[in-house]
Design a protein around this motif. Structure first.
Motif, PDB file in Angstrom:
ATOM      1  N   LEU A  69       0.829  -1.205   0.000  1.00 15.85           N
ATOM      2  CA  LEU A  69       0.000   0.000   0.000  1.00 15.85           C
ATOM      3  C   LEU A  69       0.865   1.257   0.000  1.00 15.85           C
ATOM      4  N   TYR A  70       1.868   1.284   0.883  1.00 17.78           N
ATOM      5  CA  TYR A  70       2.714   2.476   0.974  1.00 17.78           C
ATOM      6  C   TYR A  70       3.700   2.556  -0.189  1.00 17.78           C
ATOM      7  N   VAL A  71       4.124   1.411  -0.704  1.00 21.25           N
ATOM      8  CA  VAL A  71       4.966   1.422  -1.903  1.00 21.25           C
ATOM      9  C   VAL A  71       4.185   2.004  -3.076  1.00 21.25           C
ATOM     10  N   LYS A  72       2.894   1.674  -3.164  1.00 26.87           N
ATOM     11  CA  LYS A  72       2.050   2.209  -4.229  1.00 26.87           C
ATOM     12  C   LYS A  72       1.888   3.717  -4.081  1.00 26.87           C
ATOM     13  N   VAL A  73       1.691   4.187  -2.850  1.00 27.54           N
ATOM     14  CA  VAL A  73       1.550   5.636  -2.626  1.00 27.54           C
ATOM     15  C   VAL A  73       2.843   6.357  -2.989  1.00 27.54           C
ATOM     16  N   LEU A  74       3.989   5.767  -2.614  1.00 31.01           N
ATOM     17  CA  LEU A  74       5.274   6.380  -2.965  1.00 31.01           C
ATOM     18  C   LEU A  74       5.457   6.433  -4.480  1.00 31.01           C
ATOM     19  N   GLY A  75       5.122   5.331  -5.163  1.00 31.66           N
ATOM     20  CA  GLY A  75       5.231   5.326  -6.615  1.00 31.66           C
ATOM     21  C   GLY A  75       4.305   6.345  -7.253  1.00 31.66           C
ATOM     22  N   HIS A  76       3.090   6.463  -6.710  1.00 32.44           N
ATOM     23  CA  HIS A  76       2.141   7.454  -7.224  1.00 32.44           C
ATOM     24  C   HIS A  76       2.659   8.865  -6.992  1.00 32.44           C
ATOM     25  N   SER A  77       3.260   9.090  -5.832  1.00 28.30           N
ATOM     26  CA  SER A  77       3.815  10.413  -5.532  1.00 28.30           C
ATOM     27  C   SER A  77       4.942  10.765  -6.493  1.00 28.30           C
ATOM     28  N   LEU A  78       5.822   9.802  -6.755  1.00 28.25           N
ATOM     29  CA  LEU A  78       6.925  10.040  -7.687  1.00 28.25           C
ATOM     30  C   LEU A  78       6.401  10.333  -9.092  1.00 28.25           C
ATOM     31  N   LEU A  79       5.348   9.605  -9.495  1.00 31.53           N
ATOM     32  CA  LEU A  79       4.771   9.819 -10.818  1.00 31.53           C
ATOM     33  C   LEU A  79       4.145  11.209 -10.928  1.00 31.53           C
ATOM     34  N   MET A  80       3.363  11.594  -9.927  1.00 29.42           N
ATOM     35  CA  MET A  80       2.690  12.895  -9.959  1.00 29.42           C
ATOM     36  C   MET A  80       3.710  14.024  -9.915  1.00 29.42           C
ATOM     37  N   ALA A  81       4.712  13.888  -9.050  1.00 30.68           N
ATOM     38  CA  ALA A  81       5.744  14.922  -8.965  1.00 30.68           C
ATOM     39  C   ALA A  81       6.542  14.990 -10.262  1.00 30.68           C
ATOM     40  N   GLY A  82       6.808  13.828 -10.881  1.00 30.74           N
ATOM     41  CA  GLY A  82       7.539  13.815 -12.144  1.00 30.74           C
ATOM     42  C   GLY A  82       6.760  14.485 -13.265  1.00 30.74           C
ATOM     43  N   LEU A  83       5.450  14.197 -13.357  1.00 29.09           N
ATOM     44  CA  LEU A  83       4.629  14.825 -14.388  1.00 29.09           C
ATOM     45  C   LEU A  83       4.547  16.333 -14.180  1.00 29.09           C
ATOM     46  N   ALA A  84       4.375  16.755 -12.923  1.00 28.02           N
ATOM     47  CA  ALA A  84       4.319  18.187 -12.639  1.00 28.02           C
ATOM     48  C   ALA A  84       5.640  18.865 -13.002  1.00 28.02           C
ATOM     49  N   THR A  85       6.759  18.185 -12.707  1.00 23.36           N
ATOM     50  CA  THR A  85       8.077  18.743 -13.046  1.00 23.36           C
ATOM     51  C   THR A  85       8.246  18.855 -14.554  1.00 23.36           C
ATOM     52  N   LEU A  86       7.824  17.832 -15.286  1.00 23.94           N
ATOM     53  CA  LEU A  86       7.951  17.856 -16.747  1.00 23.94           C
ATOM     54  C   LEU A  86       7.118  18.985 -17.352  1.00 23.94           C
ATOM     55  N   LEU A  87       5.891  19.161 -16.866  1.00 19.32           N
ATOM     56  CA  LEU A  87       5.039  20.233 -17.384  1.00 19.32           C
ATOM     57  C   LEU A  87       5.612  21.606 -17.046  1.00 19.32           C
ATOM     58  N   CYS A  88       6.144  21.743 -15.833  1.00 19.83           N
ATOM     59  CA  CYS A  88       6.771  23.019 -15.457  1.00 19.83           C
ATOM     60  C   CYS A  88       7.962  23.320 -16.363  1.00 19.83           C
ATOM     61  N   LEU A  89       8.722  22.283 -16.715  1.00 19.34           N
ATOM     62  CA  LEU A  89       9.870  22.477 -17.601  1.00 19.34           C
ATOM     63  C   LEU A  89       9.413  22.864 -19.009  1.00 19.34           C
ATOM     64  N   ILE A  90       8.376  22.183 -19.511  1.00 22.11           N
ATOM     65  CA  ILE A  90       7.878  22.475 -20.858  1.00 22.11           C
ATOM     66  C   ILE A  90       7.334  23.899 -20.945  1.00 22.11           C
TER      67      ILE A  90
END
Length: 295
Positions: A69-90
């Motif tokens: 459960l917590y591994v899934k939340v961590l993976g989801h957090s990394l994904l959301m933060a990564g997408l937000a970072t990519l959009l901010c860069l673009i």
């Protein structure tokens, strides 16, 4: 007039410097080192329902982090933060490039407009986004009025809303380091490349992008790391199905009152952030070494 004793100015300067250093070190010890030390120590303790923690050494809290459960939340957090970072860069890279190429008298105004959102608390700005993204919000009202949609879009309490909130709040943290890196570009290099027949794509990928890479990495870190812990954005815009790792930490401390597990999660997140900072340091060092060799 009596002569001033020699060395008085130097003594006063040294005294002021020592006082300033003492105050800064004391502040860091009291409000940075000791709280973090308490968090680390708490992460190795045992939960106690009556007194929150029991002074019994245990690694159970760190073991629970391996729960799917917590591994899934961590993976989801990394994904959301990564997408937000990519959009901010673009979005942020061309915006910073345009600002850096504006006339000198206009740049301060544009940078001022980038910094203005910092004057308002990010929590208040997140509440403002609810007014914009809601089913009857400004965005749906506008799209319905111009006939682009027939039914209101359901944006609130989705991953899209969380990413929009993260990009909205963290975009200035991407723009500022990018602007600093782009502003330092030597225009003579671009002119020489143009004279040698290099097209716009070649000039960008062979000159501009490598020279602004430190700003890109710095901006990505300044966006990615805070995005992992912005629990209030997920709470207000994403609902219960779109949790970030910061939501787990907040829930453990304030709701469930499992302080050891909350502290262990916080320490793990801090170690993860420190590892990313170290990778940035190594990448910057290697880039500087490569530039020195090329020179």
């Amino acid at each position: 007039m009596p002569a001033r004793a020699p060395g008085t100015n130097g003594w006063r300067a040294n005294g002021f410097r020592n006082l300033a250093i003492t105050l800064i070190v004391s502040w860091l010890l009291l409000f940075v080192f000791l709280p973090n030390l308490m968090i680390i120590m708490t992460s190795f303790m045992t939960r106690d329902h009556s007194s929150l923690i029991s002074l019994v050494f245990s690694l159970d809290s760190y073991g629970r982090l391996l729960d799917p459960l917590y591994v899934k939340v961590l993976g989801h957090s990394l994904l959301m933060a990564g997408l937000a970072t990519l959009l901010c860069l673009i979005v942020g890279y061309p915006f910073a490039f345009i600002i850096a190429r504006l006339p000198a008298r206009v740049r301060p105004l544009m940078l001022f407009l980038v910094i203005v959102p910092f004057w308002t608390n990010s929590l208040i700005r997140t509440y403002a986004l609810k007014v914009v993204l809601g089913t009857k919000g400004l965005l749906n009202t506008l799209l319905l009025s111009v006939g682009l949609i027939e039914q209101p879009l359901r944006i609130m309490f989705t991953e899209v809303a969380v990413i929009i909130g993260l990009v909205y709040i963290l975009l200035p943290f991407m723009v500022l380091p990018l602007y600093s890196a782009i502003d330092k570009l030597d225009g003579r290099l671009l002119e020489a490349a143009r004279d040698l027949g290099a097209g716009a794509p070649a000039r960008f990928f062979r000159i501009i992008l490598p020279l602004t890479l430190p700003g890109i990495v710095a901006g990505c870190l300044l966006v990615f790391l805070p995005a992992l812990g912005m629990f209030y954005v997920s709470d207000l815009l994403g609902g219960a199905k779109n949790l970030l790792i910061g939501n787990i930490i907040k829930t453990q401390f304030l709701n469930i009152r499992d302080w050891p597990f909350g502290a262990a999660t916080s320490v793990t997140l801090t170690v993860l952030m420190a590892g990313m900072m170290y990778l940035y340091y190594r990448a910057a060092k290697m880039l500087n070494r490569k530039v020195s060799i090329d020179d």
